[in-house]
Design a protein around this motif. Sequence first.
Motif, PDB file in Angstrom:
ATOM      1  N   GLU A 188      19.070  23.335  17.111  1.00 28.99           N
ATOM      2  CA  GLU A 188      18.846  24.680  16.578  1.00 28.99           C
ATOM      3  C   GLU A 188      18.754  24.659  15.056  1.00 28.99           C
ATOM      4  O   GLU A 188      19.425  23.895  14.375  1.00 28.99           O
ATOM      5  CB  GLU A 188      19.948  25.642  17.029  1.00 28.99           C
ATOM      6  N   ARG A 189      17.862  25.506  14.574  1.00 25.64           N
ATOM      7  CA  ARG A 189      17.606  25.615  13.139  1.00 25.64           C
ATOM      8  C   ARG A 189      17.311  24.240  12.534  1.00 25.64           C
ATOM      9  O   ARG A 189      17.848  23.866  11.491  1.00 25.64           O
ATOM     10  CB  ARG A 189      18.772  26.304  12.423  1.00 25.64           C
ATOM     11  N   VAL A 190      16.433  23.505  13.186  1.00 32.47           N
ATOM     12  CA  VAL A 190      16.051  22.164  12.761  1.00 32.47           C
ATOM     13  C   VAL A 190      14.548  22.132  12.517  1.00 32.47           C
ATOM     14  O   VAL A 190      13.772  22.718  13.284  1.00 32.47           O
ATOM     15  CB  VAL A 190      16.453  21.119  13.819  1.00 32.47           C
ATOM     16  N   HIS A 191      14.136  21.470  11.449  1.00 31.23           N
ATOM     17  CA  HIS A 191      12.727  21.226  11.155  1.00 31.23           C
ATOM     18  C   HIS A 191      12.406  19.768  11.455  1.00 31.23           C
ATOM     19  O   HIS A 191      13.163  18.865  11.105  1.00 31.23           O
ATOM     20  CB  HIS A 191      12.427  21.518   9.684  1.00 31.23           C
ATOM     21  N   VAL A 192      11.236  19.546  12.106  1.00 26.64           N
ATOM     22  CA  VAL A 192      10.790  18.184  12.417  1.00 26.64           C
ATOM     23  C   VAL A 192       9.289  18.102  12.173  1.00 26.64           C
ATOM     24  O   VAL A 192       8.557  19.047  12.482  1.00 26.64           O
ATOM     25  CB  VAL A 192      11.082  17.807  13.882  1.00 26.64           C
ATOM     26  N   GLY A 193       8.808  16.982  11.649  1.00 29.22           N
ATOM     27  CA  GLY A 193       7.373  16.760  11.565  1.00 29.22           C
ATOM     28  C   GLY A 193       6.950  16.027  10.312  1.00 29.22           C
ATOM     29  O   GLY A 193       7.757  15.718   9.424  1.00 29.22           O
ATOM     30  N   ASN A 194       5.643  15.739  10.240  1.00 31.67           N
ATOM     31  CA  ASN A 194       5.066  15.122   9.054  1.00 31.67           C
ATOM     32  C   ASN A 194       4.965  16.094   7.888  1.00 31.67           C
ATOM     33  O   ASN A 194       4.924  15.682   6.725  1.00 31.67           O
ATOM     34  CB  ASN A 194       3.674  14.574   9.380  1.00 31.67           C
ATOM     35  N   SER A 195       4.885  17.377   8.177  1.00 32.40           N
ATOM     36  CA  SER A 195       4.841  18.394   7.129  1.00 32.40           C
ATOM     37  C   SER A 195       6.253  18.748   6.680  1.00 32.40           C
ATOM     38  O   SER A 195       7.205  18.692   7.465  1.00 32.40           O
ATOM     39  CB  SER A 195       4.128  19.648   7.630  1.00 32.40           C
ATOM     40  N   LEU A 196       6.385  19.146   5.423  1.00 28.12           N
ATOM     41  CA  LEU A 196       7.690  19.440   4.855  1.00 28.12           C
ATOM     42  C   LEU A 196       8.159  20.838   5.226  1.00 28.12           C
ATOM     43  O   LEU A 196       7.337  21.749   5.440  1.00 28.12           O
ATOM     44  CB  LEU A 196       7.638  19.318   3.335  1.00 28.12           C
ATOM     45  N   PRO A 197       9.473  21.047   5.278  1.00 23.89           N
ATOM     46  CA  PRO A 197       9.977  22.410   5.465  1.00 23.89           C
ATOM     47  C   PRO A 197       9.728  23.256   4.220  1.00 23.89           C
ATOM     48  O   PRO A 197       9.497  22.739   3.123  1.00 23.89           O
ATOM     49  CB  PRO A 197      11.476  22.192   5.694  1.00 23.89           C
ATOM     50  N   ILE A 198       9.776  24.551   4.388  1.00 23.90           N
ATOM     51  CA  ILE A 198       9.611  25.470   3.268  1.00 23.90           C
ATOM     52  C   ILE A 198      10.727  25.254   2.255  1.00 23.90           C
ATOM     53  O   ILE A 198      11.894  25.073   2.616  1.00 23.90           O
ATOM     54  CB  ILE A 198       9.612  26.922   3.774  1.00 23.90           C
ATOM     55  N   ALA A 206      -0.002  14.817   0.168  1.00 22.60           N
ATOM     56  CA  ALA A 206      -0.927  14.510   1.262  1.00 22.60           C
ATOM     57  C   ALA A 206      -1.801  15.716   1.591  1.00 22.60           C
ATOM     58  O   ALA A 206      -1.414  16.874   1.382  1.00 22.60           O
ATOM     59  CB  ALA A 206      -0.159  14.073   2.500  1.00 22.60           C
ATOM     60  N   SER A 207      -2.978  15.437   2.140  1.00 19.05           N
ATOM     61  CA  SER A 207      -3.922  16.492   2.495  1.00 19.05           C
ATOM     62  C   SER A 207      -3.675  17.042   3.890  1.00 19.05           C
ATOM     63  O   SER A 207      -4.333  17.985   4.302  1.00 19.05           O
ATOM     64  CB  SER A 207      -5.344  15.935   2.434  1.00 19.05           C
ATOM     65  N   HIS A 208      -2.766  16.475   4.641  1.00 15.76           N
ATOM     66  CA  HIS A 208      -2.432  16.858   6.015  1.00 15.76           C
ATOM     67  C   HIS A 208      -3.511  16.483   7.026  1.00 15.76           C
ATOM     68  O   HIS A 208      -3.376  16.798   8.208  1.00 15.76           O
ATOM     69  CB  HIS A 208      -2.123  18.356   6.122  1.00 15.76           C
ATOM     70  N   VAL A 209      -4.566  15.816   6.607  1.00 11.18           N
ATOM     71  CA  VAL A 209      -5.618  15.417   7.535  1.00 11.18           C
ATOM     72  C   VAL A 209      -5.066  14.487   8.606  1.00 11.18           C
ATOM     73  O   VAL A 209      -5.469  14.549   9.773  1.00 11.18           O
ATOM     74  CB  VAL A 209      -6.777  14.738   6.770  1.00 11.18           C
ATOM     75  N   TYR A 210      -4.113  13.643   8.204  1.00 12.40           N
ATOM     76  CA  TYR A 210      -3.570  12.664   9.136  1.00 12.40           C
ATOM     77  C   TYR A 210      -2.139  13.007   9.567  1.00 12.40           C
ATOM     78  O   TYR A 210      -1.387  12.136   9.972  1.00 12.40           O
ATOM     79  CB  TYR A 210      -3.615  11.268   8.511  1.00 12.40           C
TER      80      TYR A 210
END
Length: 383
Positions: A188-198, A206-210
């Motif tokens: 809960e209340r967790v961020h996951v991924g290649n993109s950064l949290p706010i 990075a351009s987020h293309v990949y």
Amino acid sequence: MKFANLTLVFFMMISTCCTASLAAQQGVDAGNHPKKTSTSSDDQIDPRSFANVRLPPFGARGDGRTDDTAAIQAAIDSSERVYLPKGVYLINPQIGLHIRTGTQLIGSGRSSSILIAGPGGGSLSQLANYGPGSIIRRRFAPNNRNPYIAYVRLADLSIVLTHPQKTITSDKIQIGIDFRNVSRSIIERVHVGNSLPIDASIHRTASHVYDSQGYGIVLGTVPSSLIDYSGGELNVIRDSNVWGAFKAIVLDDEILSPRSAAHGTIIEYTDIQGAQTLLSQESIYTRSVTFRNNTLQNVVPQPAGNDQATVLRIDGQDIRVDGGYVEAGGLANYLIRLGPFSKNLIVSLQHISCTNKPITLDQGNENSISYRVDCPTIVRRAP
């Protein structure tokens, strides 16, 4: 009905004890030191029971450059309750962090307590065999007896993946949270991924293309008839976000967890976006799953990928999808894919928008799909 009742009991139990923020519930301040609170006796926790990863004897640096894997693992091994104060903690994906029954890994917020993966990972074959690449996982030995791992809680932190930014990797794939063979636990209340949290304290150019690489959260089991079966059902994901992955959240992944049955999973109030597949359940054996009030947004296929970019995929039975919001973008091939063995699925979405003509495909039996859609769609049903 059996699985639904078990899920309800577990959800009510964990909601009672685990919904408040760390500062209010767990007795830890926003700095490096636990503190007592004036909450009720039911919520009070002895501050001495918290292992603060920044304090001796653990000594995590949290500077984003020092490898903090061993320090945080030492804290997890020493205490069920582990606190991650504000910082950026570099984690070696070849090793990862290994949770155990009762682990509570708690940060001070998604934008401030960040686990960032170093480069590296594994191939799909290695990940399927519980090899390197998972940032948070359990210890698991295929083809051997394994202990049950349950009552894990991850809250108020981020896990940022690191994949190549100029190519799609086949041997450095990462998983943010690998909950295969973990039961009765909560994220809960967790961020996951290649993109950064706010408002993250780190930056990427990075351009987020990949960014459509790797896996955000993976849940699953091995078949209950096998010697290495050790649970994997009745988990809850709520009020979290998964941004940027090949598959953002997947139950019973057809490669990583063949013949899986993650019964009784609940995913709710979660923001899922920027993936080739946003939300999927991929086994015909799974029952009594609930997806409710989630945001599914912006399908992003891998560059030069196939034609399988999907918002929602379900292959099991007696599963309900209710409420929420879908903004598919213009690159989704499928809005909804219900597999040929799916049955008694109820999909009731309030609103869907897109800018192309994606497919709603129902190959199953006795399924119900309803939604208001602001885009032309192609509906295909089984004959």
